[in-house]
Design a protein around this motif. Structure first.
Motif, PDB file in Angstrom:
ATOM      1  N   VAL A  71     -22.305   1.737 -36.285  1.00 21.89           N
ATOM      2  CA  VAL A  71     -22.120   3.148 -36.647  1.00 21.89           C
ATOM      3  C   VAL A  71     -22.103   3.317 -38.165  1.00 21.89           C
ATOM      4  O   VAL A  71     -22.575   4.321 -38.701  1.00 21.89           O
ATOM      5  CB  VAL A  71     -20.811   3.684 -36.019  1.00 21.89           C
ATOM      6  N   THR A  72     -21.574   2.294 -38.846  1.00 20.74           N
ATOM      7  CA  THR A  72     -21.492   2.369 -40.307  1.00 20.74           C
ATOM      8  C   THR A  72     -22.877   2.578 -40.915  1.00 20.74           C
ATOM      9  O   THR A  72     -23.025   3.237 -41.940  1.00 20.74           O
ATOM     10  CB  THR A  72     -20.875   1.086 -40.875  1.00 20.74           C
ATOM     11  N   LEU A  73     -23.886   2.017 -40.238  1.00 23.94           N
ATOM     12  CA  LEU A  73     -25.246   2.126 -40.769  1.00 23.94           C
ATOM     13  C   LEU A  73     -25.714   3.579 -40.852  1.00 23.94           C
ATOM     14  O   LEU A  73     -26.578   3.911 -41.651  1.00 23.94           O
ATOM     15  CB  LEU A  73     -26.219   1.326 -39.900  1.00 23.94           C
ATOM     16  N   ALA A 118     -18.203  -9.592 -34.955  1.00 25.78           N
ATOM     17  CA  ALA A 118     -16.835  -9.187 -34.647  1.00 25.78           C
ATOM     18  C   ALA A 118     -15.999  -9.137 -35.919  1.00 25.78           C
ATOM     19  O   ALA A 118     -15.165  -8.250 -36.096  1.00 25.78           O
ATOM     20  CB  ALA A 118     -16.217 -10.139 -33.638  1.00 25.78           C
ATOM     21  N   ARG A 119     -16.245 -10.116 -36.807  1.00 28.42           N
ATOM     22  CA  ARG A 119     -15.453 -10.127 -38.043  1.00 28.42           C
ATOM     23  C   ARG A 119     -15.779  -8.912 -38.907  1.00 28.42           C
ATOM     24  O   ARG A 119     -14.908  -8.277 -39.489  1.00 28.42           O
ATOM     25  CB  ARG A 119     -15.720 -11.422 -38.823  1.00 28.42           C
ATOM     26  N   LEU A 120     -17.068  -8.567 -38.959  1.00 29.21           N
ATOM     27  CA  LEU A 120     -17.465  -7.389 -39.732  1.00 29.21           C
ATOM     28  C   LEU A 120     -16.886  -6.119 -39.109  1.00 29.21           C
ATOM     29  O   LEU A 120     -16.398  -5.229 -39.823  1.00 29.21           O
ATOM     30  CB  LEU A 120     -18.992  -7.286 -39.791  1.00 29.21           C
ATOM     31  N   LEU A 136     -25.872   5.257 -44.187  1.00 28.86           N
ATOM     32  CA  LEU A 136     -26.874   4.873 -45.187  1.00 28.86           C
ATOM     33  C   LEU A 136     -27.776   6.014 -45.649  1.00 28.86           C
ATOM     34  O   LEU A 136     -27.956   6.175 -46.862  1.00 28.86           O
ATOM     35  CB  LEU A 136     -27.701   3.695 -44.676  1.00 28.86           C
ATOM     36  N   PRO A 137     -28.361   6.820 -44.730  1.00 27.85           N
ATOM     37  CA  PRO A 137     -29.234   7.896 -45.235  1.00 27.85           C
ATOM     38  C   PRO A 137     -28.499   8.816 -46.208  1.00 27.85           C
ATOM     39  O   PRO A 137     -29.037   9.136 -47.281  1.00 27.85           O
ATOM     40  CB  PRO A 137     -29.632   8.647 -43.964  1.00 27.85           C
ATOM     41  N   ALA A 138     -27.277   9.199 -45.834  1.00 31.27           N
ATOM     42  CA  ALA A 138     -26.522  10.092 -46.710  1.00 31.27           C
ATOM     43  C   ALA A 138     -26.219   9.415 -48.036  1.00 31.27           C
ATOM     44  O   ALA A 138     -26.324  10.028 -49.108  1.00 31.27           O
ATOM     45  CB  ALA A 138     -25.230  10.516 -46.018  1.00 31.27           C
ATOM     46  N   ALA A 139     -25.872   8.134 -47.964  1.00 31.15           N
ATOM     47  CA  ALA A 139     -25.544   7.407 -49.197  1.00 31.15           C
ATOM     48  C   ALA A 139     -26.770   7.326 -50.090  1.00 31.15           C
ATOM     49  O   ALA A 139     -26.685   7.523 -51.310  1.00 31.15           O
ATOM     50  CB  ALA A 139     -25.021   6.017 -48.852  1.00 31.15           C
ATOM     51  N   ALA A 140     -27.930   7.067 -49.480  1.00 30.38           N
ATOM     52  CA  ALA A 140     -29.173   6.966 -50.259  1.00 30.38           C
ATOM     53  C   ALA A 140     -29.489   8.299 -50.920  1.00 30.38           C
ATOM     54  O   ALA A 140     -29.857   8.360 -52.092  1.00 30.38           O
ATOM     55  CB  ALA A 140     -30.317   6.539 -49.345  1.00 30.38           C
ATOM     56  N   LEU A 141     -29.299   9.359 -50.140  1.00 30.92           N
ATOM     57  CA  LEU A 141     -29.567  10.699 -50.645  1.00 30.92           C
ATOM     58  C   LEU A 141     -28.658  11.009 -51.836  1.00 30.92           C
ATOM     59  O   LEU A 141     -29.092  11.513 -52.872  1.00 30.92           O
ATOM     60  CB  LEU A 141     -29.322  11.706 -49.529  1.00 30.92           C
ATOM     61  N   LEU A 142     -27.383  10.676 -51.668  1.00 30.17           N
ATOM     62  CA  LEU A 142     -26.403  10.921 -52.717  1.00 30.17           C
ATOM     63  C   LEU A 142     -26.789  10.163 -53.982  1.00 30.17           C
ATOM     64  O   LEU A 142     -26.740  10.683 -55.097  1.00 30.17           O
ATOM     65  CB  LEU A 142     -25.025  10.462 -52.213  1.00 30.17           C
TER      66      LEU A 142
END
Lengths: 294, 354
Positions: free
Chosen positions: A19-21, A9-11, A24-30
């Motif tokens: 959903v934030t996860l 809940a704090r996160l 990750l694929p896009a961030a890794a690709l970038l």
């Protein structure tokens, strides 16, 4: 502690949840395809063959054959972008009022899908010495064949950048133009403003921020010109653009370090122009272009 | 400018506007005298905004003429007509301050800065925005933006001010305030104001004359009192708040007075529009239809809903025949209760029925 707020809940409160996860694929690709190569290129550019730190940059800025490419490219990209904008604005103003907007937009956008190489090939045939365009001009008797030279020089590249860049510039401009509340023009008309005054006092100030963005994006696209500069230009002289210099360093001299340095310089020039244009934009009104609430 | 001091009237002569095969506006003919406040009233799609846009020049007319005294103006482009217009969404220039917005019209007319400045300040004072003059429209509330729009329209001293539902985006309280403000400004200017609205309260309280439009044609023109008390047609009556409509047959007739047979009883009323046959429809305002004693003459119904209005109750009932009755009551009646409702004969308006 029993009453502690669960970590999840704090996160979530900080915007971190399942959903934030998905980012990750896009961030890794970038990271893998853009940030790392960029960082590597930057690092490489400071590792020239002669072992000094700034050797590549010193070489670039002391050799006119290299540093002139900055201006050659600017001399192509800036006029092309400006001419494109000058064409795009009136067309966008007309299309804004059209009922079959989508059809015309499709026709105008078609060149984007063709790719620069196809356009270049077409232009070689059309504008070349034996092309229809040239022969049509010659047949009027007003020109002789030797005075018309539209390929393998500055103008060849200029025209091809214009053709391939226009749809992009136009689409962006159209979106900004249609974003302006048509009621504003009507209001200006009831207040006695003629068409030219309505454009100057109402549309233009509201369009400037959008046109600045359009300019930046179109400019960056034009500045990185490569295929048409080779195919339609004079790559040894008048259209030796900066990307050709980088290409030659990398694949003719096999000096990746110098090529990286040229790429970095190219990026820096683009950045300077973009920042300058965006800074100018700040002098204008930048709020919503509709009549506020309502 | 100079027009204001000289002109006497605006005449619309058979003004029509077609959109393809649709006649949005048909033969609008009307003479408006200087100083009059005219409301164009009608449901959405009735052609009232079309009429306003034709007068403003934002839409070309298909047929007809618009004359300002003896000068034909429907052939002039918008910018040469010199009318002030207040738009529904205000259409303020977002990149200009209040002062620049208000001064825009004068600037376009080539009025010198020295001459324009006091007129701009005057217009801003008229709408009571003196303290906001340096702000951009985006920083103003809806009501303030509305005032800027009005100030901008009147700063050019137009012979004609056109308003297109200017209050529809404001909340109820502000609407009442602005209504008075608009009336006050109109009186201080002495121009013609043409005001488009679908709200009959607004039209009744503001206008000297109301033009009721429906399907692009004029249904009735008259003073608010006339329209309120004597709507010429059933659809105008509906629009003027005659919510109860009861179908019946004419039983007796004496000049204007008729007696209708309606759902098991009779109803006396006054003919408003010449009856063509036996069938008739009686229209009554909720305020005129009230519960009567069980042994008095009236229409029986079953209460369906009751709504507190402060001073009294607003009720809805249904007759055995299925007619809906809207009435006023001093007491809170329980839904499902039987009620007998009656109205003064001169408050019951009778129109030809289907």
């Amino acid at each position: 502690m029993a009453d502690a707020i669960p970590l999840r809940a704090r996160l979530a409160a900080k915007g971190l949840d399942g959903v934030t996860l998905l980012v990750l694929p896009a961030a890794a690709l970038l990271l893998a395809l853009f940030l790392y190569p960029f960082g590597y290129g930057l690092w490489l550019s400071f590792r020239p063959k002669d072992g000094s730190l700034l050797g590549n940059y010193a070489r670039f800025f002391s050799d006119p054959f290299l540093y002139d490419t900055i201006f050659t490219t600017l001399a192509l990209a800036v006029p092309v972008t400006i001419v494109n904008l000058l064409f795009a604005v009136p067309v966008a103003f007309r299309v804004r009022l059209m009922r079959h907007q989508r059809l015309l937009t499709t026709i105008l956008v078609l060149p984007i899908t063709l790719g620069t190489v196809l356009v270049a090939e077409g232009m070689l045939n059309y504008f070349g010495p034996q092309g229809w365009f040239t022969r049509a001009l010659v047949s009027t008797g007003l020109f002789n064949a030797s005075s018309i030279k539209l390929v393998h020089n500055y103008w060849g590249v200029f025209l091809s950048l214009l053709i391939t860049g226009f749809p992009f510039t136009f689409l962006l401009t159209l979106s900004y133009v249609t974003g302006i509340d048509p009621g504003l023009e009507q209001a200006a008309a009831t207040l006695g403003a003629r068409a030219a005054e309505r454009f100057r006092h109402v549309f233009l100030p509201l369009l400037v921020p959008g046109l600045a963005i359009t300019f930046c994006l179109s400019f960056v696209q034009a500045y990185s010109v490569f295929p048409s500069a080779v195919l339609l230009g004079a790559p040894a002289g008048p259209t030796r653009v900066i990307s050709i210099a980088a290409y030659q360093a990398a694949f003719e001299e096999y000096d990746y370090s110098l090529a990286s340095a040229i790429a970095m310089i190219m990026g820096a020039v683009q950045l300077v122009v973009v920042v300058a244009v965006l800074a100018l934009r700040n002098l204008f009104y930048r709020g919503p272009a509709a009549g506020a609430k309502g | 400018m100079s027009l204001l001091s000289s002109f006497k009237s605006l005449r619309l002569e058979g003004v029509s506007r077609d959109f393809g095969v649709v006649n949005a506006l048909r033969d609008l003919t009307l003479e408006i005298k200087r100083g009059e406040f005219i409301a164009l009233l009608g449901p959405s799609g009735c052609g009232k905004s079309t009429a306003l846009n034709c007068i403003a020049g934002l839409l070309p007319t298909t047929r007809g003429q618009i004359m300002l005294d003896d000068k034909r103006i429907d052939t002039l482009p918008t910018e040469d007509r010199g009318f002030g217009m207040v738009f529904q969404n205000y259409a303020l220039f977002p990149h200009m301050t209040v002062r620049a917005n208000v001064g825009f019209g004068l600037k376009m007319r080539g009025v010198s800065k020295a001459e324009a400045a006091p007129r701009v300040e005057q217009a801003i004072r008229t709408v009571r925005l003196d303290t906001q003059a340096h702000k951009l429209p985006g920083h103003l509330s809806g009501g303030q933006q509305q005032r800027v729009a009005i100030a901008r329209a009147i700063a050019i001293d137009p012979p004609l001010v056109l308003m297109d539902e200017p209050l529809s985006n404001l909340d109820a309280k502000l609407r009442l305030e602005m209504r008075q403000e608009i009336r006050r400004i109109h009186q201080s200017l002495g121009c013609i104001t043409i005001y488009v609205t679908h709200d009959q309260d607004e039209a009744l309280s503001l206008a000297d004359r109301i033009v009721v439009l429906r399907d692009g044609t004029i249904r009735q023109v008259g003073a608010p009192e006339d329209l309120y008390a004597r709507p010429a047609h059933l659809d105008v009556a509906e629009f003027m708040g005659f919510r109860t409509r009861i179908a019946g047959r004419v039983q007796a007739k004496d000049g204007n007075r008729v007696q209708l047979a309606v759902s098991g009883t009779t109803l006396d009323g006054v003919v408003q529009e010449a009856l063509t046959g036996d069938a008739a429809i009686a229209a009554i305002r909720p305020d005129d239809l009230v519960p009567v004693a069980p042994d008095a003459h009236g229409i029986d119904g079953v209460v369906e809903a009751i709504e507190y209005r402060g001073r009294d109750f607003f009720g809805q009932a249904r007759t055995k025949g299925g007619d809906e009755l809207f009435f006023r009551s001093e007491q809170r009646l329980a839904p499902g209760a039987s009620v007998r409702l009656g109205a003064e004969p001169h408050r019951v308006l009778v129109y030809p029925g289907a």
